[in-house]
Design an enzyme around this catalytic site. Structure first.
Site, PDB file in Angstrom:
ATOM      1  N   LYS A  95      31.309 160.803  94.144  1.00 19.78           N
ATOM      2  CA  LYS A  95      32.144 162.223  94.055  1.00 19.78           C
ATOM      3  C   LYS A  95      32.612 162.830  95.401  1.00 19.78           C
ATOM      4  CE  LYS A  95      29.045 163.036  90.833  1.00 19.78           C
ATOM      5  NZ  LYS A  95      28.308 163.551  89.597  1.00 19.78           N
TER       6      LYS A  95
ATOM      7  N   SER B 144      25.872 157.836  92.177  1.00 18.78           N
ATOM      8  CA  SER B 144      26.827 158.858  91.368  1.00 18.78           C
ATOM      9  C   SER B 144      27.043 160.167  92.305  1.00 18.78           C
ATOM     10  CB  SER B 144      25.681 159.370  90.464  1.00 18.78           C
ATOM     11  OG  SER B 144      26.199 160.492  89.526  1.00 18.78           O
TER      12      SER B 144
ATOM     13  N   HIS C 210      25.920 168.973  98.955  1.00 12.94           N
ATOM     14  CA  HIS C 210      25.211 168.761  97.859  1.00 12.94           C
ATOM     15  C   HIS C 210      23.859 168.819  97.599  1.00 12.94           C
ATOM     16  CE1 HIS C 210      25.638 166.811  93.884  1.00 12.94           C
ATOM     17  NE2 HIS C 210      24.612 166.318  93.885  1.00 12.94           N
TER      18      HIS C 210
ATOM     19  N   ASP D 112      32.063 157.490  87.534  1.00 13.01           N
ATOM     20  CA  ASP D 112      30.621 158.171  87.485  1.00 13.01           C
ATOM     21  C   ASP D 112      30.733 159.198  86.050  1.00 13.01           C
ATOM     22  OD1 ASP D 112      28.361 159.042  88.487  1.00 13.01           O
ATOM     23  OD2 ASP D 112      29.337 160.887  88.420  1.00 13.01           O
TER      24      ASP D 112
ATOM     25  N   ARG E 161      24.209 157.484  80.776  1.00 11.07           N
ATOM     26  CA  ARG E 161      22.874 157.827  81.457  1.00 11.07           C
ATOM     27  C   ARG E 161      21.928 158.876  80.843  1.00 11.07           C
ATOM     28  NH1 ARG E 161      23.787 158.560  87.388  1.00 11.07           N
ATOM     29  NH2 ARG E 161      21.518 158.995  87.430  1.00 11.07           N
TER      30      ARG E 161
HETATM   31  N1  URA Z   1      23.546 164.591  90.159  1.00 16.29           N
HETATM   32  C1  URA Z   1      24.632 163.604  89.918  1.00 16.29           C
HETATM   33  O1  URA Z   1      25.730 163.897  90.209  1.00 16.29           O
HETATM   34  N2  URA Z   1      24.450 162.553  89.505  1.00 16.29           N
HETATM   35  C2  URA Z   1      23.175 161.958  89.303  1.00 16.29           C
HETATM   36  O2  URA Z   1      23.024 160.827  88.973  1.00 16.29           O
HETATM   37  C3  URA Z   1      22.246 162.763  89.455  1.00 16.29           C
HETATM   38  C4  URA Z   1      22.265 164.021  90.074  1.00 16.29           C
END
Ligand code: URA
Length: 433
Positions: A181, A177, A76, A155, A162
């Site tokens: 995932k 967040s 990621h 999320d 947000r």
């Molecule tokens: N990427 C995400 O998936 N969540 C965040 O809060 C910031 C970047």
């Protein structure tokens, strides 16, 4: 919910039950947006403890039944400009026998998204059902698809709030967040690419390190193997910024051409994943990754992958076509490049049509730019600094004017530990007791 908001407002740690209750109400829509927004702002102002962050992440990740993990390794990135590493890394890992099934996102604002880049390959499909993904990963070891709506739904709701309430930029919220995932997808070995610099969420090394450490701790808490690399966004990664133009650069990298920094970053990420999955010594892992890139295994895997997800075979024969107006960017003065405004370069690509201001906007796959200039480089008047590919002359001129604004000349102000591409590696962390 009022009790939860008041606790966070007053700096009192939430209990496990509070957090379960909070997340259950996010998923089933019991809590209205205004209460969640108030809680999010309290988090931004007062922070969460690490333990609260662990529980929040777990509650968001595990609110739905877990699918079996589809791959063995995952990556990621916290988002950058010119970051096309997934396009090279995914087939590279598959070519080494480490399946990678990656859920990716679309670009928003100045940062690009892997799905938009892949969809610039004619015919390439990014929405597959779970059975297709499973079969594809079993057969060829790689799939990159759009995020399923079922994955970490809490999320999805929190992130949307947000985005419109000024509460994106908090380390606990970002870490929970991202990691919710990744935990929900179930992959056991994860490398995180935490970007720092003018084109990234995290503006300085201290913040990036804190985010990386928290994500590694969350991974440890839930028994995943996680390493984070902190990498520089003091300039775009590689030269290309856009969609088709980034796919072209990724295809170059897979065939021993293209910019050195992209190759360096891909190999560093690959080595970490091999090390996490097999325990291989890091130097040896790096050599294994390099060999698969150099002897064409990764490229062969890329061609199988593109064909399997519906991409046109002609796309693999040569560069994907770019927008018709090509204009070169030349230096007007002599000097050393002290800094680049990477976000500004991303913004230029966005304004050309390569990105989206809002999630529902369409992107133009063919527009984009090449930025050859790197911090510290000494240039002479007339040197080629980049190339713009635009739909119209007017767009091209605006882009050239915009690019000229992103360069600052002079002695570089970077501290020593801020220079280079890979700035730090976070793998072992102290856990809270
Ligand atoms: N990427 C995400 O998936 N969540 C965040 O809060 C910031 C970047």
């Amino acid at each position: 919910m009022i009790d939860i908001i008041e606790k966070t407002r007053d700096g009192i740690a939430l209990s496990y039950d509070d957090i379960e209750h909070l997340v259950a109400g996010i998923v089933d829509n019991t809590w209205p947006d205004y209460q969640l927004s108030a809680w999010l702002m309290a988090v931004v102002l007062n922070g969460l403890t690490d333990v609260e962050s662990f529980w929040l992440t777990g509650a968001m990740a595990f609110s739905h039944p877990q699918p079996d993990p589809l791959g063995l390794v995952d990556k990621h990135s916290t988002g950058g400009v010119g970051d096309k590493t997934t396009l090279v890394l995914a087939p590279l890992m598959a070519s080494l026998g480490l399946p990678m099934a990656k859920m990716s996102g679309r670009g928003l604002g100045h940062t690009g998204g892997t799905l938009d880049k892949l969809e610039s390959i004619p015919g390439f499909k990014t929405t597959l059902d779970v059975e297709d993904i499973k079969r594809q990963v079993e057969e060829i070891g790689v799939a990159v698809v759009a995020q399923s709506g079922e994955l970490a739904p809490a999320d999805r709701r929190l992130y949307a709030l947000r985005d419109v309430t000024g509460t994106v930029n908090n380390i606990s919220l970002i870490a929970s967040s991202i990691m919710s995932k990744k935990l929900a997808a179930g992959t056991p070995n994860l490398v995180l690419d935490v970007k720092v610099g003018s084109g990234a969420f995290m503006a300085n090394l201290e913040q990036a390190r804190a985010l990386a450490q928290l994500m590694v701790r969350i991974g440890r808490y839930y028994n995943r193997n996680v390493t984070a690399l902190i990498t520089s966004m003091q300039q775009p990664l590689g030269w290309a910024v856009g969609n088709a133009i980034e796919v072209n650069e990724a295809m170059d990298c897979l065939q021993q051409r293209g910019p050195a920094d992209l190759r360096e970053e891909v190999l560093a990420l690959a080595a970490e994943l091999i090390h996490l999955a097999h325990g291989t010594d890091l130097n040896k892992a790096h050599a294994e990754a390099r060999a698969a890139l150099e002897d064409g295994r990764a490229w062969t895997k890329f061609t199988q992958w593109v064909a399997r997800q519906g991409g046109s075979p002609q796309a693999l024969d040569g560069p994907l076509p770019l927008a018709p107006v090509r204009r070169e960017w030349h230096a007007s003065t002599a000097g050393r490049i002290a800094s680049l405004n990477t976000r500004g370069i991303g913004q230029v690509a966005l304004n050309l049509g390569a990105g989206r201001h809002r999630l529902e906007d369409a992107v133009d796959p063919a527009v984009g730019l090449l930025c050859y200039v790197k911090v510290g480089q000494v240039i002479q008047p007339g040197d080629l600094l980049g190339v713009v590919y635009a739909r119209t002359n007017d767009d091209a001129q605006k882009a050239l004017d915009g690019l000229a604004q992103t360069v600052r000349y002079g002695e570089t102000t970077q501290r020593d530990n801020d220079s280079g591409l890979i700035l730090d590696r976070v793998t072992t962390v102290d856990m809270p007791t």
